[in-house]
Design a protein around this motif. Structure first.
Motif, short mmCIF file in Angstrom:
data_model
loop_
_atom_site.label_atom_id
_atom_site.label_comp_id
_atom_site.label_asym_id
_atom_site.label_seq_id
_atom_site.Cartn_x
_atom_site.Cartn_y
_atom_site.Cartn_z
N LEU A 54 -23.64 27.67 13.99
CA LEU A 54 -24.64 27.08 13.10
C LEU A 54 -24.62 27.71 11.72
CD1 LEU A 54 -27.03 25.04 13.05
CD2 LEU A 54 -28.52 26.96 13.60
N TYR A 97 -29.86 22.27 7.70
CA TYR A 97 -29.05 21.08 7.45
C TYR A 97 -28.25 20.72 8.70
CZ TYR A 97 -25.18 18.46 5.27
OH TYR A 97 -24.25 17.52 4.94
N ARG A 98 -27.84 21.73 9.46
CA ARG A 98 -27.05 21.50 10.67
C ARG A 98 -27.90 21.51 11.95
NH1 ARG A 98 -22.33 25.69 8.70
NH2 ARG A 98 -21.03 24.16 7.60
N GLU A 145 -19.75 17.06 4.63
CA GLU A 145 -20.93 17.90 4.42
C GLU A 145 -21.13 18.18 2.92
OE1 GLU A 145 -21.63 20.68 8.27
OE2 GLU A 145 -19.87 21.18 7.07
N SER A 170 -27.88 18.53 14.72
CA SER A 170 -26.72 18.51 15.60
C SER A 170 -26.83 19.57 16.68
CB SER A 170 -25.44 18.74 14.78
OG SER A 170 -25.21 17.65 13.91
N ARG A 172 -22.46 21.61 15.54
CA ARG A 172 -22.99 22.33 14.37
C ARG A 172 -22.62 21.60 13.09
NH1 ARG A 172 -19.29 24.21 10.17
NH2 ARG A 172 -17.35 24.82 11.14
N PHE A 173 -22.01 20.42 13.22
CA PHE A 173 -21.58 19.64 12.07
C PHE A 173 -22.79 19.04 11.38
CE2 PHE A 173 -19.11 15.69 10.58
CZ PHE A 173 -18.71 16.33 9.43
N GLY A 174 -22.76 18.99 10.06
CA GLY A 174 -23.89 18.49 9.31
C GLY A 174 -24.26 17.06 9.62
#
Length: 258
Positions: free
Chosen positions: A59, A110-111, A68, A114, A158-160
């Motif tokens: 994260l 922001y992440r 992103e 996810s 952990r992808f935006g």
């Protein structure tokens, strides 16, 4: 020789010989079911904890990917302008904008969507493995291990962009709905959950049509099997009645596509 109904010397009826019950022994190498169940739960719990820890570490990764960076570059715009500035759907862009406003612009927030979807996916998969696959431990544990540490999940959880993690989570929810229907013989919860996902799925990701279609087929099949012994037309009617509400999901996909 024993003759049914014959009398003994005392004048009473002769009882048939008693056959002793066979003594059941646990084969060597097999653990008792209660211990095996606890061990199964312990291994699944450890895998979930390790997986969540791995997601948490990811994260805070400082590297940005192209998507992103694009979505963060104009995050300070008002919501309406921000949503118009990207080709991504409104579910993605509004999530970015809201999380940014709530967190003060922190990268972890922001992440965070996810990560939440990924964590829920892992916990639900562990529940499915323990609840429905206790007799197939050799299959359940490797499946959960792959879900915990696959490179794809470590990346997307952990992808935006939360779309991919949300798609994975909803796919697992659809699997649970199908399994629950097959076990409980109570269609209401499974049908309502699957139908709701089908209706909102086109707003998230079109590829959800694949697991949704598979769930519709499984629910219809389970309903048909559960009425075994009834007349074929009655079985077919019950099957269509259970799977019928899922048509709303296909309609939703069609409307969105058009």
């Amino acid at each position: 020789m024993f003759t049914p109904g014959a009398n003994s010397e005392s004048g009473g009826p002769v009882q048939p010989p008693q056959i002793p019950e066979p003594e059941l022994k646990t084969p060597r190498g097999l653990v008792p079911s209660s211990f095996g169940s606890r061990l199964h739960l312990l291994v699944l719990t450890i895998l979930v904890i390790l997986g969540l820890h791995a997601y948490g570490i990811q994260l805070g990764a400082r590297d940005f990917l192209g998507d992103e960076y694009i979505t963060m570059s104009v995050i300070q715009l008002p919501l309406a302008e921000y949503m118009d500035s990207h080709h991504y759907n409104g579910t993605i862009t509004s999530t970015f904008w809201i999380c940014n406003r709530l967190s003060g612009g922190e990268l972890w927030a922001y992440r965070l969507p996810s990560l939440v979807c990924g964590s829920l996916t892992l916990v639900l998969m562990a529940f499915i493995c323990f609840r429905y696959f206790q007799q197939s431990v050799a299959l359940a544990i490797p499946c959960l291990a792959l879900a915990s540490f696959s490179l794809q999940n470590l990346f997307f959880f952990r992808f935006g962009m939360p779309t991919y993690a949300l798609y994975t989570f909803l796919s697992v929810v659809l699997l649970w709905a199908a399994l629950r229907f097959g076990e409980s013989h109570k269609p209401v919860v499974s049908v309502v959950v699957a139908t709701a996902i089908g209706v909102v799925a086109p707003l998230i990701y079109f590829i959800l049509l694949i697991p949704f279609s598979a769930t519709a087929v499984l629910i219809a099949y389970h309903a048909f099997v559960q009425r075994r012994g009834s007349r074929p037309l009655l079985r077919l009617r019950y099957s269509l009645l259970c799977a019928g509400p899922l048509v709303l999901g296909f309609v939703s996909f069609a409307v969105r596509w058009l």
